[in-house]
Design a protein around this motif. Structure first.
Motif, PDB file in Angstrom:
ATOM      1  N   GLN A  20       0.976  -1.068  -0.335  1.00  0.00           N
ATOM      2  CA  GLN A  20      -0.363  -0.455   0.139  1.00  0.00           C
ATOM      3  C   GLN A  20       1.355   1.052   0.034  1.00  0.00           C
ATOM      4  O   GLN A  20       0.904   2.612  -1.053  1.00  0.00           O
ATOM      5  N   ALA A  21       2.221   1.518   0.680  1.00  0.00           N
ATOM      6  CA  ALA A  21       3.051   2.137   0.946  1.00  0.00           C
ATOM      7  C   ALA A  21       3.937   2.633  -0.561  1.00  0.00           C
ATOM      8  O   ALA A  21       3.379   3.940  -0.969  1.00  0.00           O
ATOM      9  N   SER A  22       3.818   1.574  -1.343  1.00  0.00           N
ATOM     10  CA  SER A  22       4.026   1.585  -2.273  1.00  0.00           C
ATOM     11  C   SER A  22       4.168   2.408  -3.476  1.00  0.00           C
ATOM     12  O   SER A  22       4.775   3.081  -4.441  1.00  0.00           O
ATOM     13  N   ASN A  23       2.712   2.144  -3.177  1.00  0.00           N
ATOM     14  CA  ASN A  23       1.453   2.246  -4.588  1.00  0.00           C
ATOM     15  C   ASN A  23       1.504   3.892  -3.842  1.00  0.00           C
ATOM     16  O   ASN A  23       0.851   4.941  -5.577  1.00  0.00           O
ATOM     17  N   ASN A  24       1.046   4.143  -2.693  1.00  0.00           N
ATOM     18  CA  ASN A  24       0.423   5.839  -2.647  1.00  0.00           C
ATOM     19  C   ASN A  24       2.317   6.466  -3.375  1.00  0.00           C
ATOM     20  O   ASN A  24       2.093   7.250  -4.002  1.00  0.00           O
ATOM     21  N   ASP A  25       3.088   5.288  -2.954  1.00  0.00           N
ATOM     22  CA  ASP A  25       4.812   6.507  -3.538  1.00  0.00           C
ATOM     23  C   ASP A  25       4.124   6.445  -5.364  1.00  0.00           C
ATOM     24  O   ASP A  25       5.030   7.561  -5.564  1.00  0.00           O
ATOM     25  N   THR A  26       4.389   5.785  -5.790  1.00  0.00           N
ATOM     26  CA  THR A  26       4.262   5.730  -6.748  1.00  0.00           C
ATOM     27  C   THR A  26       2.878   5.408  -8.368  1.00  0.00           C
ATOM     28  O   THR A  26       3.287   5.985  -8.959  1.00  0.00           O
ATOM     29  N   THR A  77      -5.664   4.430  -4.756  1.00  0.00           N
ATOM     30  CA  THR A  77      -4.743   4.515  -3.216  1.00  0.00           C
ATOM     31  C   THR A  77      -4.439   4.088  -2.394  1.00  0.00           C
ATOM     32  O   THR A  77      -3.556   4.115  -1.333  1.00  0.00           O
ATOM     33  N   GLY A  78      -5.635   2.849  -1.929  1.00  0.00           N
ATOM     34  CA  GLY A  78      -4.833   1.427  -1.293  1.00  0.00           C
ATOM     35  C   GLY A  78      -6.404   1.163  -0.512  1.00  0.00           C
ATOM     36  O   GLY A  78      -6.538   0.843   0.727  1.00  0.00           O
TER      37      GLY A  78
END
Length: 85
Positions: A20-26, A77-78
């Motif tokens: 989830q965090a990596s999706n928010n970053d990219t 964003t998840g």
């Protein structure tokens, strides 16, 4: 055996959070599998239905007590946008 279960569940939760965090970053869209993992992280149970609706995932979760809840996960964003009983 219970300690192994707790360890496996902890690892799964950490993976879901890191995804989830990596999706928010990219800013990549969330996959169906990731959306299901996010829903199960917040509402443990069995996924009985998963639908993609525009940029969201509508997920039905059967909980251990027999209740079925609906979870709406943002496809970008998840984040859980709405949950209902």
């Amino acid at each position: 055996m219970p300690a192994l279960r707790i360890l496996v569940l902890s690892v799964m939760l950490l993976l879901a959070v890191s995804v989830q965090a990596s999706n928010n970053d990219t800013n990549r869209p969330v996959s169906r599998e990731q959306a299901a993992a996010i829903a199960k992280q917040h509402y443990p149970g069995k996924i009985i239905k998963l639908q993609q609706q525009q940029q969201n995932y509508r997920i039905r979760v059967l909980q251990a007590d027999g209740r079925v809840i609906t979870v709406l996960v943002d496809g970008q964003t998840g984040r859980i946008k709405r949950d209902g009983q």
